[in-house]
Motif scaffolding. Structure first.
Motif, PDB file in Angstrom:
ATOM      1  N   THR A  14      82.745  44.889  28.740  1.00  0.00           N
ATOM      2  CA  THR A  14      83.086  45.078  30.146  1.00  0.00           C
ATOM      3  C   THR A  14      83.403  43.713  30.752  1.00  0.00           C
ATOM      4  N   GLN A  69      83.082  54.834  33.857  1.00  0.00           N
ATOM      5  CA  GLN A  69      82.628  54.079  32.688  1.00  0.00           C
ATOM      6  C   GLN A  69      82.225  55.017  31.557  1.00  0.00           C
ATOM      7  N   ALA A  88      77.851  43.726  27.961  1.00  0.00           N
ATOM      8  CA  ALA A  88      77.835  44.096  29.382  1.00  0.00           C
ATOM      9  C   ALA A  88      78.025  42.829  30.196  1.00  0.00           C
ATOM     10  N   THR A 127      76.015  50.534  31.764  1.00  0.00           N
ATOM     11  CA  THR A 127      76.609  50.139  30.485  1.00  0.00           C
ATOM     12  C   THR A 127      75.582  50.217  29.372  1.00  0.00           C
TER      13      THR A 127
END
Length: 284
Positions: A14, A69, A88, A127
């Protein structure tokens, strides 16, 4: 990477279209061992980043939006049948700056902190939650080689932070988070760690900030080096000579300062009563 896994491994990053996330993606792309998926909110920048790399795909999503997500994670897992590494890394650097504002009369307006906390803390927790779910569904032979790395900050360590203290709340929360979940997830073969870099010298860093921080800036390669060392599964030695074996390299906060790295240990248990209270209230 030292591994007995024959198949190409799958990574999700991410905040992967620029800065540290993109640099880690580039390093992974330097071998044929990885297929990389980068998640970001800026479609133009993300597609440009992915097009310049081999075996890299961009997915547009806002990490503070769980459904967006989750849909990306599910598509990646459905297409590949496995997940090996999640970075993350998405975050917002600037504090909203309203906390110390003064107001003459009436009830003060609500401080605008939601977007920062939603991205830096809640987004990273989402995440991690998704990573945990899809790690568990991955082939059993990858157990022990699954990695979750969260980007915190030097502000996530124990020192006082008088600037950007709302952001510090979010990044410090990530350090507590990985320490809380790390032991449990390692029992499932998942290694969770947090990196805590100072001000990283990325292309987005302004000349003003470069002049302020000068020699204390962290080369972006130093951050990527630490992430790749964690992924290797080998022993890691910090800049004070503290060695942590691959089996113990989980639930760690790793401070990255300049070209140095340090393991930041948890505060000590001050007495037996503290230990008993901690175990009773917090589960150990």
């Amino acid at each position: 990477m030292a591994s007995n896994i024959a198949m190409v491994q799958i990574a999700i990053i991410t905040g992967g279209s620029s800065g540290m996330g993109l640099d880690v993606a580039q390093r992974l792309n330097s071998t044929a061992d990885w297929k990389v998926h980068i998640i970001g909110s800026n479609k133009q920048r993300g597609e440009a980043a992915a097009s310049a790399l081999i075996n890299t795909t961009f997915h547009q999503a806002d990490v503070s939006n769980y459904q967006q997500q989750a849909a990306v994670f599910d598509k990646i897992f459905t297409d590949n049948g496995r997940l090996d590494f999640v970075f993350a890394n998405a975050g917002i650097a600037q504090d909203p700056g309203a906390f110390f504002s003064t107001h003459e009369t009436g009830i003060p307006p609500e401080p605008n902190i939601d977007s920062l906390v939603d991205t830096n803390l809640n987004g990273a927790i989402h995440t991690s939650y998704l990573a945990m779910h899809y790690f568990r569904r991955s082939p059993p032979e990858s157990r022990g080689s699954r990695h979750l790395v969260l980007t915190s900050s030097i502000g996530g360590c124990i020192h006082v932070c008088r600037r950007r203290f709302i952001r510090r709340r979010s990044v410090y929360g990530l350090v507590g988070f990985i320490r809380s979940i790390g032991e449990k997830l390692w029992e499932e073969g998942i290694k969770v760690n947090a990196i805590c870099p100072g001000v990283v010298e990325t292309p987005l860093l302004t000349p003003e900030l470069k002049s302020i921080f000068g020699k204390s800036l962290v080369p972006i390669s130093s951050v990527t080096d630490v992430v790749m060392e964690v992924l290797s599964g080998n022993e890691m030695i910090d800049s004070k000579g503290v060695a942590v074996s691959g089996e113990e390299l989980h639930s760690r906060a790793i401070l990255i300062s300049g070209t140095n790295r340090y393991f930041v240990e948890m505060p000590e248990m001050y007495d037996e009563e503290t230990r008993i209270t901690q175990e009773a209230m917090m589960g150990g």
